[in-house]
Scaffold this motif. Sequence first.
Motif, PDB file in Angstrom:
ATOM      1  N   HIS A  79       0.839  -1.215   0.000  1.00  7.63           N
ATOM      2  CA  HIS A  79       0.000   0.000   0.000  1.00  7.63           C
ATOM      3  C   HIS A  79       0.859   1.245   0.000  1.00  7.63           C
ATOM      4  O   HIS A  79       1.951   1.255   0.553  1.00  7.63           O
ATOM      5  N   LYS A  80       0.320   2.325  -0.578  1.00 12.30           N
ATOM      6  CA  LYS A  80       0.945   3.637  -0.453  1.00 12.30           C
ATOM      7  C   LYS A  80      -0.148   4.688  -0.584  1.00 12.30           C
ATOM      8  O   LYS A  80      -0.994   4.610  -1.484  1.00 12.30           O
ATOM      9  N   GLU A  81      -0.117   5.662   0.311  1.00 10.16           N
ATOM     10  CA  GLU A  81      -1.105   6.729   0.201  1.00 10.16           C
ATOM     11  C   GLU A  81      -0.602   7.794  -0.765  1.00 10.16           C
ATOM     12  O   GLU A  81       0.580   8.181  -0.734  1.00 10.16           O
ATOM     13  N   PHE A  82      -1.472   8.239  -1.652  1.00 15.01           N
ATOM     14  CA  PHE A  82      -1.124   9.313  -2.581  1.00 15.01           C
ATOM     15  C   PHE A  82      -2.342  10.206  -2.744  1.00 15.01           C
ATOM     16  O   PHE A  82      -3.426   9.724  -3.094  1.00 15.01           O
ATOM     17  N   TYR A  83      -2.173  11.466  -2.477  1.00 17.39           N
ATOM     18  CA  TYR A  83      -3.234  12.462  -2.603  1.00 17.39           C
ATOM     19  C   TYR A  83      -4.515  11.999  -1.880  1.00 17.39           C
ATOM     20  O   TYR A  83      -5.627  12.115  -2.399  1.00 17.39           O
ATOM     21  N   GLY A  84      -4.298  11.405  -0.695  1.00 19.18           N
ATOM     22  CA  GLY A  84      -5.440  10.980   0.116  1.00 19.18           C
ATOM     23  C   GLY A  84      -6.057   9.672  -0.340  1.00 19.18           C
ATOM     24  O   GLY A  84      -7.027   9.211   0.265  1.00 19.18           O
ATOM     25  N   LEU A  85      -5.498   9.044  -1.376  1.00 17.53           N
ATOM     26  CA  LEU A  85      -6.027   7.757  -1.850  1.00 17.53           C
ATOM     27  C   LEU A  85      -5.137   6.633  -1.341  1.00 17.53           C
ATOM     28  O   LEU A  85      -3.904   6.750  -1.372  1.00 17.53           O
ATOM     29  N   ASP A  86      -5.763   5.548  -0.911  1.00 14.94           N
ATOM     30  CA  ASP A  86      -4.997   4.364  -0.511  1.00 14.94           C
ATOM     31  C   ASP A  86      -4.780   3.516  -1.767  1.00 14.94           C
ATOM     32  O   ASP A  86      -5.695   2.840  -2.230  1.00 14.94           O
ATOM     33  N   LEU A  87      -3.557   3.569  -2.323  1.00 15.04           N
ATOM     34  CA  LEU A  87      -3.262   2.820  -3.549  1.00 15.04           C
ATOM     35  C   LEU A  87      -2.638   1.480  -3.193  1.00 15.04           C
ATOM     36  O   LEU A  87      -1.765   1.413  -2.324  1.00 15.04           O
ATOM     37  N   GLN A  88      -3.078   0.418  -3.881  1.00 14.32           N
ATOM     38  CA  GLN A  88      -2.412  -0.877  -3.732  1.00 14.32           C
ATOM     39  C   GLN A  88      -1.261  -0.924  -4.715  1.00 14.32           C
ATOM     40  O   GLN A  88      -1.359  -0.388  -5.824  1.00 14.32           O
ATOM     41  N   LEU A  89      -0.186  -1.567  -4.308  1.00 12.93           N
ATOM     42  CA  LEU A  89       1.023  -1.571  -5.134  1.00 12.93           C
ATOM     43  C   LEU A  89       1.604  -2.961  -5.252  1.00 12.93           C
ATOM     44  O   LEU A  89       1.435  -3.789  -4.360  1.00 12.93           O
ATOM     45  N   SER A  90       2.314  -3.196  -6.365  1.00 12.63           N
ATOM     46  CA  SER A  90       3.172  -4.370  -6.467  1.00 12.63           C
ATOM     47  C   SER A  90       4.474  -3.864  -7.069  1.00 12.63           C
ATOM     48  O   SER A  90       4.521  -2.739  -7.598  1.00 12.63           O
ATOM     49  N   PRO A  91       5.534  -4.679  -7.040  1.00 16.85           N
ATOM     50  CA  PRO A  91       6.810  -4.212  -7.610  1.00 16.85           C
ATOM     51  C   PRO A  91       6.746  -3.963  -9.118  1.00 16.85           C
ATOM     52  O   PRO A  91       7.720  -3.529  -9.714  1.00 16.85           O
TER      53      PRO A  91
END
Length: 282
Positions: A79-91
């Motif tokens: 996970h990473k927060e960006f501009y108030g959004l909780d974004l799911q991430l992978s490599p």
Amino acid sequence: MAFDPSPPASIQNLLHRACHTWGLSRLDAELLLAMALGKPRSWLYAWPEHIPGPAIQETFIQLTQQRAAGKPLAYLTGHKEFYGLDLQLSPDALIPRPDTETLVDTAIEIIDRHKARRILDLGTGSGAIALAIKSQCPACDVWASDVSSQALGVARNNAKRLGLSVHFCQGCWFDAIPMNCGPFDLIVSNPPYIAPDDGHLEALSHEPRHALVAHNHGLADLFEIIDQTPKYLADGGFVWLEHGHTQGAAVRERFHERGYQAIESRHDLAGLERITGARLYP
Ligand SMILES: C[S@@+](CC[C@H](N)C(=O)[O-])C[C@H]1O[C@@H](n2cnc3c(N)ncnc32)[C@H](O)[C@@H]1O
């Protein structure tokens, strides 16, 4: 370095070891232990004497070792927060950076002030910029592209989870964009802009190289976007690009050579020249 798992450690002991034996920051250690436990971070403060079971201790040790070896926290938590959004991430996708919020701020300002409606984000990665714009400006018709099908998979998942409607397409820069979907009022991009021989790349080895590196001192993709944009931009439309903090002059010069007007650079939160934009008139 051996991590001594016995005797079974309490929450506070596990955190102490992660920080003092493995050199993690307290915040990283807490976030990883909370993840291993499947609890919110505040739970650690409520139950510092709790002794997690062996499977949780082992999971935490593995996460701690990966973090100590340099794997970014966002790839461990997913996970990473960006501009108030909780974004799911992978490599497969670059971790969105706070610097890039400057580009989103500028896009929103243009959308509000100039009633820009058709927006394109080139090289969307996790979808960070396109999704932030759509979340703040729901009336906009937002398109986003990437050359990487894996990154687009991450972006599409984020859009679905967040309930944000963005049109995604795959391909090399403007090749991805169907001819009938332009022209755009605003084109934004955070393309790769690190030179192949830049020493900073070593610290970024966990992120996809094609998301970071560009030839011609890091300028090749920035220049290609500037050169191709006129075919896809509405009359009086805007283009704004993120770049390295030493690349502003080269980007302004390229805009100038290609006949753009109202060329302007802005600084990021750290006070570094980070984005440059321009308008194009017939
Ligand atoms: C610096 S990352 C930015 C990702 C995201 N927009 C962000 O700000 O977090 C650059 C992105 O451009 C994509 N990319 C690289 N070369 C490309 C190309 N030739 N055409 C389209 N996208 C490309 C990469 O896959 C990567 O997702």
